[in-house]
Design an enzyme around this catalytic site. Structure first.
Site, PDB file in Angstrom:
ATOM      1  N   LYS A  10      -4.425  43.014 -48.602  1.00  0.00           N
ATOM      2  CA  LYS A  10      -5.386  42.230 -47.816  1.00  0.00           C
ATOM      3  C   LYS A  10      -5.601  40.884 -48.490  1.00  0.00           C
ATOM      4  CE  LYS A  10      -8.897  42.516 -50.880  1.00  0.00           C
ATOM      5  NZ  LYS A  10      -9.473  41.333 -51.595  1.00  0.00           N
ATOM      6  N   PRO A  90       1.150  43.016 -56.099  1.00  0.00           N
ATOM      7  CA  PRO A  90       0.812  42.663 -57.483  1.00  0.00           C
ATOM      8  C   PRO A  90      -0.544  43.224 -57.908  1.00  0.00           C
ATOM      9  CG  PRO A  90       1.664  40.752 -56.310  1.00  0.00           C
ATOM     10  CD  PRO A  90       1.461  41.825 -55.286  1.00  0.00           C
ATOM     11  N   LEU A  91      -0.642  43.572 -59.200  1.00  0.00           N
ATOM     12  CA  LEU A  91      -1.870  44.127 -59.752  1.00  0.00           C
ATOM     13  C   LEU A  91      -2.857  43.030 -60.121  1.00  0.00           C
ATOM     14  CD1 LEU A  91      -0.284  46.754 -62.188  1.00  0.00           C
ATOM     15  CD2 LEU A  91      -1.130  47.149 -59.867  1.00  0.00           C
ATOM     16  N   ALA A  93      -4.790  41.096 -58.554  1.00  0.00           N
ATOM     17  CA  ALA A  93      -4.493  39.852 -57.849  1.00  0.00           C
ATOM     18  C   ALA A  93      -5.519  39.511 -56.774  1.00  0.00           C
ATOM     19  CB  ALA A  93      -3.108  39.942 -57.203  1.00  0.00           C
ATOM     20  N   GLY A  94      -6.476  40.411 -56.510  1.00  0.00           N
ATOM     21  CA  GLY A  94      -7.417  40.188 -55.418  1.00  0.00           C
ATOM     22  C   GLY A  94      -6.830  40.529 -54.066  1.00  0.00           C
ATOM     23  N   GLY A  96      -6.148  43.886 -53.144  1.00  0.00           N
ATOM     24  CA  GLY A  96      -6.575  45.218 -52.735  1.00  0.00           C
ATOM     25  C   GLY A  96      -5.526  46.298 -52.804  1.00  0.00           C
ATOM     26  N   GLY A  97      -4.476  46.102 -53.580  1.00  0.00           N
ATOM     27  CA  GLY A  97      -3.390  47.078 -53.617  1.00  0.00           C
ATOM     28  C   GLY A  97      -3.819  48.452 -54.090  1.00  0.00           C
ATOM     29  N   GLY A  98      -4.626  48.508 -55.146  1.00  0.00           N
ATOM     30  CA  GLY A  98      -5.092  49.787 -55.652  1.00  0.00           C
ATOM     31  C   GLY A  98      -5.992  50.505 -54.662  1.00  0.00           C
ATOM     32  N   SER A 100      -5.976  50.104 -51.394  1.00  0.00           N
ATOM     33  CA  SER A 100      -5.136  50.528 -50.274  1.00  0.00           C
ATOM     34  C   SER A 100      -4.422  51.834 -50.601  1.00  0.00           C
ATOM     35  CB  SER A 100      -4.122  49.422 -49.958  1.00  0.00           C
ATOM     36  OG  SER A 100      -3.325  49.764 -48.843  1.00  0.00           O
ATOM     37  N   ASP A 132     -13.305  48.117 -51.532  1.00  0.00           N
ATOM     38  CA  ASP A 132     -12.339  47.798 -50.467  1.00  0.00           C
ATOM     39  C   ASP A 132     -11.726  49.043 -49.830  1.00  0.00           C
ATOM     40  OD1 ASP A 132     -12.649  45.063 -50.706  1.00  0.00           O
ATOM     41  OD2 ASP A 132     -11.019  44.851 -52.153  1.00  0.00           O
TER      42      ASP A 132
END
Length: 288
Positions: A10, A90-91, A93-94, A96-98, A100, A132
């Site tokens: 996101k 990317p970790l 990074a802002g 929201g990968g984690g 998600s 998030d």
């Protein structure tokens, strides 16, 4: 049965910090947009929780493992799962990968373990792990989030645009970004004005309304993030902004030719860069 899932990143098109809460968190107003950069996860039943991934992180810091363990604790199930994670977002990074990945874990294990929890019950389990997570569980690709990010309101997004997302060779944690903000607060954004621009058809109106209250203090602490935004603007982006707590910055263009050209400029300067579009999904189960 095995489940194969895509979990999307996101960006924050708008982020205003409303107030600091007694518990140390912050009340915010933010407009979240899912984008078509995604991780992939595969879930299958096992006797114990096992995580296989293409990146190295301790289990205590792995949101996939923490989400699975939290669901076990909340439901009392004794099943395990083999979870394979291909990390592309990317970790720190802002993006929201984690969160998600954690949302997908709750959704898929709820199905695989047949725990039959409602979406609201899954949100309650996920909330302590990351604000998030509620957005990614909600499955609305464009949303206004309030409170700590867990009060969601679906938005219509009718504007067609391209994105460049780039990240320097370091991350910024959400805690650090908010600590920097608390030392230098600012409240200049009006979320109602921005949400109206989403319902129109003007890329320029969206670009001119971009706002992130965390951007200024974080960029003062990390000049390389500011230089990345300046690179985007100089290269011809219609608008650019840091996403969430950083360190990634996104830029908006009207076509893929400009997007690729600007991404190439970022790559030449040593940034990790992607050419992307808004996504219609937050989490997508692709195969069962």
């Amino acid at each position: 049965m095995a489940l194969l899932v895509k979990t999307y990143a996101k960006i924050n098109l708008f982020l205003n910090v409303v107030s600091q809460r007694p518990d140390g968190y912050h009340n915010i107003e933010t407009v979240l947009q899912a984008i078509d950069l995604f991780d992939q996860l595969q879930f299958s039943l096992s006797d114990a929780l096992q995580i296989q991934s293409n990146f190295d992180i301790a289990l205590k810091d792995n949101l996939v493992y923490k989400a699975a363990a939290a669901l076990q604790l909340a439901t009392g199930v004794t099943f395990g799962a083999c979870i394979k994670l291909e990390k592309n977002i990317p970790l720190a990074a802002g993006l929201g990968g984690g969160s998600s990945d954690a949302a997908a874990t709750l959704l898929c294990l709820n199905k695989l373990w047949e725990t039959n929890l409602s979406l609201e019950e899954l949100k309650k389990i996920g909330s302590p792990l990351g604000a998030d997570i509620a957005f990614f569980l909600g499955k609305q690709p464009t949303a206004l989030a309030k409170g700590i990010g867990d009060e969601l309101f679906s938005l219509s997004q009718n504007v067609d645009f391209w994105l460049i997302v780039a990240k320097p060779d370091f991350g910024v944690s959400a805690r650090e970004a908010y600590d920097l903000y608390d030392k230098n607060p600012n409240k200049d954004g009006l979320v109602d004005n921005f949400t109206k621009s989403l319902a129109g058809s003007s890329v320029s109106k969206i670009a001119s309304g971009l706002y992130n209250a965390l951007e200024k203090p974080v960029m003062e602490a990390y000049p390389k993030i500011k230089k990345l935004k300046e690179l985007f603007i100089k290269a011809g982006a219609i608008g650019a902004q840091m996403s969430g707590s950083g360190s990634a910055v996104f830029a908006i263009t009207q076509n893929n030719v400009d997007a690729q050209r600007i991404a190439d400029e970022a790559l030449k300067k040593g940034y990790q860069a992607f050419v992307l579009r808004p996504s219609n999904y937050t989490v997508k189960i692709c195969q069962t």
